[in-house]
Design a protein around this motif. Structure first.
Motif, PDB file in Angstrom:
ATOM      1  N   CYS A   3       0.844  -1.208   0.000  1.00  0.00           N
ATOM      2  CA  CYS A   3       0.000   0.000   0.000  1.00  0.00           C
ATOM      3  C   CYS A   3       0.880   1.259   0.000  1.00  0.00           C
ATOM      4  N   CYS A  55       0.233   0.960   7.635  1.00  0.00           N
ATOM      5  CA  CYS A  55      -0.339   0.095   6.591  1.00  0.00           C
ATOM      6  C   CYS A  55      -1.863  -0.019   6.729  1.00  0.00           C
ATOM      7  N   CYS A  66       3.124   1.517   3.105  1.00  0.00           N
ATOM      8  CA  CYS A  66       4.226   0.553   3.101  1.00  0.00           C
ATOM      9  C   CYS A  66       5.299   0.985   2.100  1.00  0.00           C
TER      10      CYS A  66
HETATM   11 ZN   LIG Z   1       0.590  -1.800   3.534  1.00  0.00          ZN
END
Ligand SMILES: [Zn+2]
Length: 343
Positions: free
Chosen positions: A96, A107, A99
């Motif tokens: 994501c 996250c 991240c």
């Molecule tokens: Zn993530």
């Protein structure tokens, strides 16, 4: 293997010690023979309601833990069989926006052990290799386990969020709780002055023995007035708190101009008056924080080993007596972490 499971929603009876299948390690994971874990507020939340947390039933409880590596990929270079390790409690998606920015703790698909997937209150756990870190030398397993949630949370609050300086003064509310004690230990080791509060005189005395500079009895003293008296009318640079509504007003009034308040919990309520005029005129910063990144965990473990920091353990129960352990945490009587022996 024996494990403490959540089998429903709400009430002591939803926590059961059961015989569960030992997890099968997948490639990229490490199988850890757990030796100890500690209880956290979220374990009480999972027992008492679990509302808003998506998980399957039954699910093994437990967010932090420490043990010994039993099985790992042959090509693994950082970990070896027989090594003593502490477990980092969050499994992030790696894909994501957050991240990709290197902020895995934000996250959007974060899965916490014991909340969204099987946790640490078990004799074995299999987790991604990146969730396992060598334990600092000189610590027992239960002390190593204690670092994974409370010390990590306090570390991010003090270092990353508040950016504490060695010449500054910190006010820590509710000494005796895991995060508060971790914040006291870490802030003192970083060189700061630390003022603590409690409604329990015995806890204040123990905190002073651990190096706190001042203790304020929040049952009999006006905390903000006491803080101003102790700081020559100036106030503190940083407030660390997880109590919420009951202390919010005192916390805001205790801050020096430009001071930082970091919050990681709201056990007494989450809707205190905002006191906006005070925030903008005195240019205060309100910072929210939860847990920490694996990179912060790594830094914490180095710091803990280098300075010989030992988390305070209130009590330790065998897994079979998990109900007593949960009740001990819920009582608020504890000073330090309530541990579980998983050997
Ligand atoms: Zn993530």
């Amino acid at each position: 293997m024996k494990a403490a499971c959540i089998t429903g929603h709400g009430g002591n009876e939803v926590v059961e010690v059961r015989d569960c299948a030992r997890p099968a390690r997948q490639a990229g994971e490490v199988l850890v023979r757990m030796h100890a874990a500690t209880l956290n507020q979220v374990d009480l939340y999972m027992r008492n309601s679990g509302a808003g947390i998506t998980h399957q039933l039954p699910q093994i409880m437990g967010v932090d833990g420490a043990g010994v590596v039993e099985e790992v990929d042959a090509a693994e270079s950082e970990l070896s069989v027989g090594q003593r390790v502490a477990v980092y409690p969050g499994v992030s998606c790696g894909r994501c926006e957050f991240c990709q920015r290197g902020e895995g703790v934000l996250c959007v698909k974060m899965q916490y052990l014991g909340e969204h997937r099987n946790g640490t209150f078990a004799q074995w756990i299999s987790v991604p290799t990146s969730n396992v870190f060598p334990m600092p030398k000189g610590l027992s397993f239960v002390q190593g386990a204690a670092l994974g949630v409370n010390h990590l949370t306090a570390w991010r609050m003090l270092c990353t969020k508040a950016q504490l300086k060695p010449w500054e003064t910190v006010l820590v509310f509710g000494i005796g709780g895991g995060v508060s004690l971790a914040a006291l230990q870490l802030a003192k080791t970083m060189g700061a002055k630390v003022i603590v509060t409690s409604r329990d005189e015995a806890k204040l005395q123990r905190a002073l023995q651990m190096g706190a500079d001042h203790g304020i009895h929040s049952g009999t003293q006006d905390v903000a007035k006491a803080v101003l008296a102790l700081t020559g009318g100036r106030g503190v640079d940083v407030v660390i708190e997880n109590v919420g509504a009951a202390v919010w007003s005192a916390a805001m009034k205790s801050l020096v101009r430009g001071g930082r308040l970091v919050t990681c919990g709201a056990t007494s309520g989450d809707q205190p008056p905002a006191d906006l005029r005070r925030i903008f005129i005195r240019q205060l910063q309100i910072l929210g924080s939860t847990l920490g990144d694996p990179s912060e965990f790594r830094d914490l473990l180095v710091f803990v080993e280098r300075h010989g920091i030992a988390p305070v353990i209130d009590s330790e129960f065998p897994l079979e007596r998990i109900h007593e352990a949960l009740n001990r945490l819920e009582s608020g009587q504890q000073f330090g972490k309530v541990g579980l022996d998983l050997e």
